[in-house]
Design a protein around this motif. Structure first.
Motif, mmCIF file in Angstrom:
data_model
loop_
_atom_site.group_PDB
_atom_site.id
_atom_site.type_symbol
_atom_site.label_atom_id
_atom_site.label_comp_id
_atom_site.label_asym_id
_atom_site.label_seq_id
_atom_site.Cartn_x
_atom_site.Cartn_y
_atom_site.Cartn_z
ATOM 1 N N GLY A 114 -20.032 97.518 33.513
ATOM 2 C CA GLY A 114 -20.147 98.963 33.658
ATOM 3 C C GLY A 114 -20.929 99.469 35.013
ATOM 4 N N ALA A 115 -21.455 100.558 34.782
ATOM 5 C CA ALA A 115 -22.115 101.088 35.831
ATOM 6 C C ALA A 115 -23.450 102.065 35.110
ATOM 7 C CB ALA A 115 -21.568 101.808 36.719
ATOM 8 N N HIS A 116 -24.484 101.966 35.535
ATOM 9 C CA HIS A 116 -25.758 102.850 35.101
ATOM 10 C C HIS A 116 -26.431 103.174 36.141
ATOM 11 C CE1 HIS A 116 -29.002 103.010 31.785
ATOM 12 N NE2 HIS A 116 -28.773 104.000 32.442
ATOM 13 N N GLU A 117 -26.123 104.580 36.505
ATOM 14 C CA GLU A 117 -26.880 105.303 37.694
ATOM 15 C C GLU A 117 -27.781 106.083 37.077
ATOM 16 O OE1 GLU A 117 -23.002 106.783 39.203
ATOM 17 O OE2 GLU A 117 -22.523 104.497 39.878
ATOM 18 N N VAL A 118 -28.749 106.647 38.189
ATOM 19 C CA VAL A 118 -29.438 108.054 38.010
ATOM 20 C C VAL A 118 -29.321 108.773 39.077
ATOM 21 C CG1 VAL A 118 -32.024 108.467 37.990
ATOM 22 C CG2 VAL A 118 -31.359 106.192 37.049
ATOM 23 N N ILE A 119 -29.190 109.969 38.691
ATOM 24 C CA ILE A 119 -28.811 111.230 39.616
ATOM 25 C C ILE A 119 -30.510 112.011 39.857
ATOM 26 C CG2 ILE A 119 -27.823 113.405 40.069
ATOM 27 C CD1 ILE A 119 -26.202 111.222 37.593
ATOM 28 N N VAL A 120 -31.071 111.619 40.781
ATOM 29 C CA VAL A 120 -32.407 112.284 41.046
ATOM 30 C C VAL A 120 -31.863 113.574 41.589
ATOM 31 C CG1 VAL A 120 -34.561 111.959 42.274
ATOM 32 C CG2 VAL A 120 -33.258 110.180 41.715
ATOM 33 N N GLU A 121 -32.421 114.820 40.972
ATOM 34 C CA GLU A 121 -31.712 115.967 41.018
ATOM 35 C C GLU A 121 -32.276 116.945 42.148
ATOM 36 O OE1 GLU A 121 -29.227 116.006 36.824
ATOM 37 O OE2 GLU A 121 -31.463 116.726 36.870
ATOM 38 N N CYS A 122 -33.555 116.653 42.640
ATOM 39 C CA CYS A 122 -34.185 117.558 43.687
ATOM 40 C C CYS A 122 -35.134 116.413 44.290
ATOM 41 C CB CYS A 122 -34.958 118.456 43.199
ATOM 42 S SG CYS A 122 -36.017 118.271 41.877
ATOM 43 N N PRO A 123 -35.382 116.772 45.684
ATOM 44 C CA PRO A 123 -36.587 115.914 46.364
ATOM 45 C C PRO A 123 -38.063 116.153 45.913
ATOM 46 C CG PRO A 123 -35.764 117.700 47.865
ATOM 47 C CD PRO A 123 -35.024 117.869 46.452
ATOM 48 N N GLN A 124 -38.325 117.467 45.480
ATOM 49 C CA GLN A 124 -39.559 117.778 45.106
ATOM 50 C C GLN A 124 -40.039 117.417 43.871
ATOM 51 O OE1 GLN A 124 -37.150 119.861 45.488
ATOM 52 N NE2 GLN A 124 -37.607 121.774 44.105
ATOM 53 N N HIS A 125 -41.274 117.303 43.076
ATOM 54 C CA HIS A 125 -41.418 116.796 41.951
ATOM 55 C C HIS A 125 -41.144 118.041 41.042
ATOM 56 C CE1 HIS A 125 -42.657 113.679 39.220
ATOM 57 N NE2 HIS A 125 -43.382 114.763 38.644
ATOM 58 N N GLU A 126 -39.939 118.374 40.561
ATOM 59 C CA GLU A 126 -39.642 119.535 39.737
ATOM 60 C C GLU A 126 -39.128 118.784 38.452
ATOM 61 O OE1 GLU A 126 -39.900 122.058 37.662
ATOM 62 O OE2 GLU A 126 -39.983 123.216 39.386
ATOM 63 N N THR A 127 -39.411 119.225 37.486
ATOM 64 C CA THR A 127 -39.084 118.422 36.202
ATOM 65 C C THR A 127 -37.687 119.127 35.546
ATOM 66 O OG1 THR A 127 -40.741 119.837 34.822
ATOM 67 C CG2 THR A 127 -41.514 117.720 35.747
ATOM 68 N N ASN A 128 -37.803 120.468 35.424
ATOM 69 C CA ASN A 128 -36.793 121.113 34.880
ATOM 70 C C ASN A 128 -35.685 121.562 35.568
ATOM 71 O OD1 ASN A 128 -35.095 122.125 32.779
ATOM 72 N ND2 ASN A 128 -36.875 123.018 31.633
ATOM 73 N N LEU A 129 -34.411 121.025 35.198
ATOM 74 C CA LEU A 129 -33.189 121.705 36.016
ATOM 75 C C LEU A 129 -33.124 123.101 36.058
ATOM 76 C CD1 LEU A 129 -30.647 120.200 37.367
ATOM 77 C CD2 LEU A 129 -29.450 120.943 35.502
ATOM 78 N N ALA A 130 -33.655 123.702 34.939
ATOM 79 C CA ALA A 130 -33.791 125.301 34.718
ATOM 80 C C ALA A 130 -34.310 125.901 35.921
ATOM 81 C CB ALA A 130 -34.263 125.578 33.595
ATOM 82 N N ARG A 131 -35.387 125.247 36.522
ATOM 83 C CA ARG A 131 -36.334 125.832 37.647
ATOM 84 C C ARG A 131 -35.656 125.611 39.078
ATOM 85 N NH1 ARG A 131 -40.333 124.374 33.616
ATOM 86 N NH2 ARG A 131 -40.719 122.523 34.546
ATOM 87 N N LEU A 132 -34.550 124.982 39.152
ATOM 88 C CA LEU A 132 -34.070 124.800 40.354
ATOM 89 C C LEU A 132 -33.023 126.101 40.742
ATOM 90 C CD1 LEU A 132 -33.151 120.942 40.222
ATOM 91 C CD2 LEU A 132 -35.211 121.838 41.121
ATOM 92 N N PRO A 133 -33.173 126.472 41.794
ATOM 93 C CA PRO A 133 -32.112 127.427 42.345
ATOM 94 C C PRO A 133 -30.740 127.074 42.028
ATOM 95 C CG PRO A 133 -33.431 126.643 44.076
ATOM 96 C CD PRO A 133 -33.672 126.003 43.221
ATOM 97 N N ALA A 134 -29.897 128.205 41.693
ATOM 98 C CA ALA A 134 -28.484 127.520 41.179
ATOM 99 C C ALA A 134 -27.850 127.236 42.298
ATOM 100 C CB ALA A 134 -27.857 129.029 40.608
ATOM 101 N N ALA A 135 -27.926 127.544 43.575
ATOM 102 C CA ALA A 135 -27.165 127.081 44.700
ATOM 103 C C ALA A 135 -27.436 125.450 44.825
ATOM 104 C CB ALA A 135 -27.580 127.811 45.944
ATOM 105 N N HIS A 136 -28.772 125.155 44.452
ATOM 106 C CA HIS A 136 -28.964 123.656 44.435
ATOM 107 C C HIS A 136 -28.347 123.037 43.410
ATOM 108 C CE1 HIS A 136 -31.636 120.064 45.395
ATOM 109 N NE2 HIS A 136 -31.406 119.882 44.214
ATOM 110 N N VAL A 137 -28.395 123.563 42.288
ATOM 111 C CA VAL A 137 -27.898 122.979 41.082
ATOM 112 C C VAL A 137 -26.129 122.893 41.172
ATOM 113 C CG1 VAL A 137 -27.216 123.339 38.474
ATOM 114 C CG2 VAL A 137 -29.700 123.744 39.473
ATOM 115 N N ALA A 138 -25.751 123.527 41.937
ATOM 116 C CA ALA A 138 -24.126 123.377 42.325
ATOM 117 C C ALA A 138 -23.867 122.208 43.041
ATOM 118 C CB ALA A 138 -23.653 124.698 43.101
ATOM 119 N N ASP A 139 -24.975 121.816 43.888
ATOM 120 C CA ASP A 139 -24.823 120.655 44.485
ATOM 121 C C ASP A 139 -24.973 119.207 43.580
ATOM 122 O OD1 ASP A 139 -24.559 121.514 47.090
ATOM 123 O OD2 ASP A 139 -26.489 121.358 47.578
ATOM 124 N N VAL A 140 -25.800 119.275 42.662
ATOM 125 C CA VAL A 140 -25.961 118.250 41.586
ATOM 126 C C VAL A 140 -24.697 118.092 40.790
ATOM 127 C CG1 VAL A 140 -27.445 117.774 39.296
ATOM 128 C CG2 VAL A 140 -28.468 119.096 41.319
#
Ligand code: AMP
Ligand code: ZN
Ligand code: ZN
Length: 329
Positions: free
Chosen positions: A101-127
């Motif tokens: 199978g495959a086991h992958e990690v999606i690193v969701e932002c370049p800076q050390h932010e922890t919660n997706l909730a605090r990322l701008p929605a436009a960025h989360v759209a890319d995620v």
């Protein structure tokens, strides 16, 4: 009096136990902030990770260097590997399949932010677009039956890394819970000639008591038979079977909805640990008029105990109507 409530898809019973009278405030928890050691997921640390499979980055930047917005990498400690065959073997009645199978990690932002909730929605759209693109990739592999996208946020939700990330585990076997939902929704469709998720969303939007957010194309509900306090389901309003059929234009609204409810969760419950996971039709299932993708969000507020493990039945001390009222923006 407490109530037994049944999930209409898989038939799972839960106990909504108001007597146990946990007040939402009592459930609020403190999350620990782990010390910030050098984080391999931060921009500039790319040599500390495996080589990227996909990145959202300007064409002027080089793979595995800085300048990216979202990065997908193979998990350094994978549960499954990409080489091998998926023929079933086993011992007598007991079946075995190689760990392909495959086991992958999606690193969701370049800076050390922890919660997706605090990322701008436009960025989360890319995620979200990156999730979709990995599903499309795995769909080309006939050995892979299912790709499960999930997020662990906070140690109580099983996260070992703090930096905002999700994972995809793609397997030759459809995981059990999705199998149960497929079977339950198929039976509902046989009886009612309708998708149970479409029916459920229509009913919930009519009643309104368990609706957290509704937009033109999505709704977030606290399900009638919520297993856990503040459980939420994000469901497209139109009948949509495969997440990988989502179009680029869909992600801005979806990201807005997701960041809104994750932000409400953090605000109401003091930034609790949570998991979310995407339930979608199996990659090679073709048309599934009975099944409808959705994202389940589970705040991790209480440990599962003997009754839950032993019986698969959950006791939920917060009625979903109360949870929805608190979570509603
Ligand atoms: P979680 O346990 O949910 O926090 O997910 C983090 C995942 O990242 C774990 O499954 C680790 O195996 C994986 N991981 C940790 N360090 C690295 C690294 N340097 N490169 C790639 N994957 C990593
Ligand atoms: Zn980091
Ligand atoms: Zn549907």
């Amino acid at each position: 009096m407490s109530q037994f409530r049944q999930d209409p898809i898989v038939g799972r019973w839960v106990i909504v136990a108001t007597e146990r009278a946990a007040k939402p405030q009592e459930i609020v928890q403190q999350t620990r902030r782990e010390s910030l050691q050098a984080c391999p997921f931060c921009e500039g640390q790319e040599e500390e990770t495996t080589a990227e499979l996909l990145a959202v980055r300007p064409a002027s930047t080089a793979a595995d260097g800085p300048g990216w917005q979202v990065r997908v990498i193979p998990n350094k400690y994978p549960a499954v590997t990409s080489d091998g065959e998926t023929a079933r073997c086993g011992w007598g009645f007991q079946r075995e399949v190689q760990g392909v199978g495959a086991h992958e990690v999606i690193v969701e932002c370049p800076q050390h932010e922890t919660n997706l909730a605090r990322l701008p929605a436009a960025h989360v759209a890319d995620v979200l677009r990156a999730y979709r693109d990995r599903f499309k990739h795995h769909k080309r592999d006939q050995r892979i039956a299912y790709a499960l996208l999930f997020k662990n946020y906070g140690a109580l939700a099983g996260a070992s890394m703090e930096h905002c990330h999700s994972q995809i585990l793609a397997t030759p076997i459809v995981p059990e819970l999705i199998g149960e939902e497929l079977a339950g929704s198929w039976e509902f469709h046989q009886r009612n000639n309708r998708c149970v998720y479409c029916a459920l969303v229509e009913e919930e939007l009519d009643g309104g008591a368990r609706v957290v957010v509704q937009t033109a194309n999505y709704a977030v509900l606290c399900p009638f038979a919520s297993r856990f306090p503040f459980e939420m389901w994000l469901v497209p309003l139109r009948h949509q079977e495969h997440f990988d059929d989502e179009r680029d234009d869909d992600f801005a609204e979806l990201a807005e909805v997701l960041t809104t409810v994750l932000g409400r969760l953090a605000a109401v419950l003091n930034d609790p640990a949570y998991n979310f996971y995407l339930h979608t039709s199996p990659l090679h299932a073709g048309a599934t008029p009975h099944y409808h993708w959705h994202l389940e969000i589970f705040p991790r507020l209480a440990q599962l105990a003997g009754f839950e493990h032993g019986g698969g039945m959950f006791i939920n001390p917060i009625p979903p109507e109360d949870a929805a009222a608190l979570l509603r923006p």
